[in-house]
Scaffold this active site. Structure first.
Site, PDB file in Angstrom:
ATOM      1  CG  HIS A  57      62.409 -35.497 -37.345  1.00 23.27           C
ATOM      2  ND1 HIS A  57      62.969 -34.462 -38.048  1.00 23.27           N
ATOM      3  CD2 HIS A  57      62.651 -35.230 -36.024  1.00 23.27           C
ATOM      4  CE1 HIS A  57      63.537 -33.608 -37.221  1.00 23.27           C
ATOM      5  NE2 HIS A  57      63.355 -34.050 -35.982  1.00 23.27           N
TER       6      HIS A  57
ATOM      7  CB  THR B   9      46.116 -11.713 -16.686  1.00 26.01           C
ATOM      8  OG1 THR B   9      46.291 -11.869 -15.275  1.00 26.01           O
ATOM      9  CG2 THR B   9      47.221 -12.465 -17.408  1.00 26.01           C
TER      10      THR B   9
ATOM     11  CG  ASP C 142      38.185 -18.169  -9.900  1.00 24.79           C
ATOM     12  OD1 ASP C 142      37.478 -17.551  -9.084  1.00 24.79           O
ATOM     13  OD2 ASP C 142      38.366 -17.815 -11.079  1.00 24.79           O
TER      14      ASP C 142
ATOM     15  NE  ARG D 253      36.993 -30.231 -15.490  1.00 26.89           N
ATOM     16  CZ  ARG D 253      37.542 -29.033 -15.273  1.00 26.89           C
ATOM     17  NH1 ARG D 253      38.809 -28.939 -14.920  1.00 26.89           N
ATOM     18  NH2 ARG D 253      36.836 -27.927 -15.404  1.00 26.89           N
TER      19      ARG D 253
ATOM     20  CD  GLU E   9      59.859 -36.128 -42.530  1.00 26.03           C
ATOM     21  OE1 GLU E   9      59.958 -35.009 -43.070  1.00 26.03           O
ATOM     22  OE2 GLU E   9      59.892 -36.299 -41.292  1.00 26.03           O
TER      23      GLU E   9
END
Length: 343
Positions: A49, A324, A220, A227, A51
């Protein structure tokens, strides 16, 4: 003064994006006489973690075992002073039922006497208890400081803890007159390069996963990668595909990080194709599918449960198309929506 150092904690915490799984993004700084003398952040699921990562750089003997990422990287150990201030964007943890040891005892043992935190931990095993333990041990605790910004960074962690599912951001692009596609339903370039760069830097790069329906893959053939960003995070790509219609030569299946591609499908889908995809490194998640919808509770449970090298997902960027989007809106699973308007 507190705000400046808390912002540094947030900057450090972001370095763990897409690496901490369902764990929170946490950064920590130790301040002495108004200057930062040590920093740390949670760099990955199961790792130290923030800390602990910080304290090992200051005084490695405060921890019984050194974390792998800090082994051999120390300056000469130096002693914690009573005037030092530890800043951390999330309340230090105190629960023990997890992969890593709790931070509160470590902080107390180190000799730190002042802690400033950004937000309370939404985990009911911790919430308020970490602060209480520190105060009982004589540590001066200040906070929450900049809680809105801290909660924004960890909206995914909060969503998993309070809703049992990832935080979902819907991203859509439309023309000024409201069109999403050309008259024949084909792909239409709507956004310009400036908008694309912003979307990649502030949306794709800041979510654990990008989700689309299989119709988007068929229409598509996108890569669904990040990017325009230096050292982009390795986020997941999730495809909802009940009938397993995805072509095996799709770009999203040809990328080097196949293990970061997840296909959510029906248990009744083509078993041989599912096995072939799984053998190539794609993660197949079978989820019950009835009346045109997946069993969302089951899906969220699987996506937020660590399993081997899969550490869970806490934030999803929903792209895809209107069908969707409508499903997620109707199911009230959209937490925020970002709309791009193009020519």
């Amino acid at each position: 003064m507190h705000g400046r150092f808390m912002h540094r904690c947030l900057d450090l915490a972001r370095k763990g994006q897409c690496e901490t799984g369902i764990n929170p993004l946490v950064g920590a700084v130790l301040v002495r006489d108004g200057k930062v003398i040590a920093e740390g952040f949670h760099s990955g699921f199961g790792k130290a973690h923030a800390e602990r990562a910080l304290l090992e750089k200051i005084e490695p003997r405060t921890s019984p075992a050194l974390s792998a990422e800090n082994a051999g990287r120390y300056r000469a150990p130096q002693k914690i002073r009573s005037t030092d201030i530890l800043y951390v964007n999330l309340e230090p943890c105190c629960h023990t039922h997890k992969k890593t040891p709790p931070c509160v005892p470590l902080i107390i043992k180190s000799g730190i006497r002042r802690v400033v935190f950004g937000m309370y931990d939404p985990n009911p095993e911790v919430s308020g208890k970490g602060v209480e333990m520190l105060r009982k041990a004589g540590v001066e605790v200040t906070g929450p400081i900049n809680p809105v910004e801290c909660e924004r960074l960890n909206r995914g962690f909060i969503s998993v803890m309070t809703k049992g599912r990832p935080w979902i951001t819907l991203k859509n692009a439309r023309t000024i007159d409201g069109r999403y596609s050309d008259p024949k339903g084909g792909r239409m370039l709507i956004t310009d390069e400036t908008q694309d760069r912003w979307a990649h830097e502030f949306l794709r790069a800041r979510h654990d996963a990008i989700l689309v329906g299989v119709a988007t893959i068929l229409a598509d053939d996108p890569r669904l990668d990040v990017r325009y960003v230096n050292n982009p995070p390795e986020n997941y790509r999730i495809i909802l595909d009940a009938s397993l219609r995805i072509p095996t030569d799709s770009k999203v299946l040809q990328m080097l990080l196949k293990g970061r591609t997840i296909i959510v499908t029906s248990p009744d889908a083509d078993l041989k194709k599912a096995e072939k995809l799984a053998e190539s490194g794609v993660r197949i998640i079978p989820v019950e599918y009835k009346n045109g919808r997946f069993d969302w509770l089951s899906l969220w449970g699987k996506l937020t449960t660590p399993d081997g090298e899969f550490h869970g997902i806490s934030t999803i960027l929903l792209e895809g198309g209107p069908k969707t989007w409508e499903i997620f809106r109707n199911e009230k699973m959209v937490d925020e929506e970002v709309i791009f308007i193009g020519e």
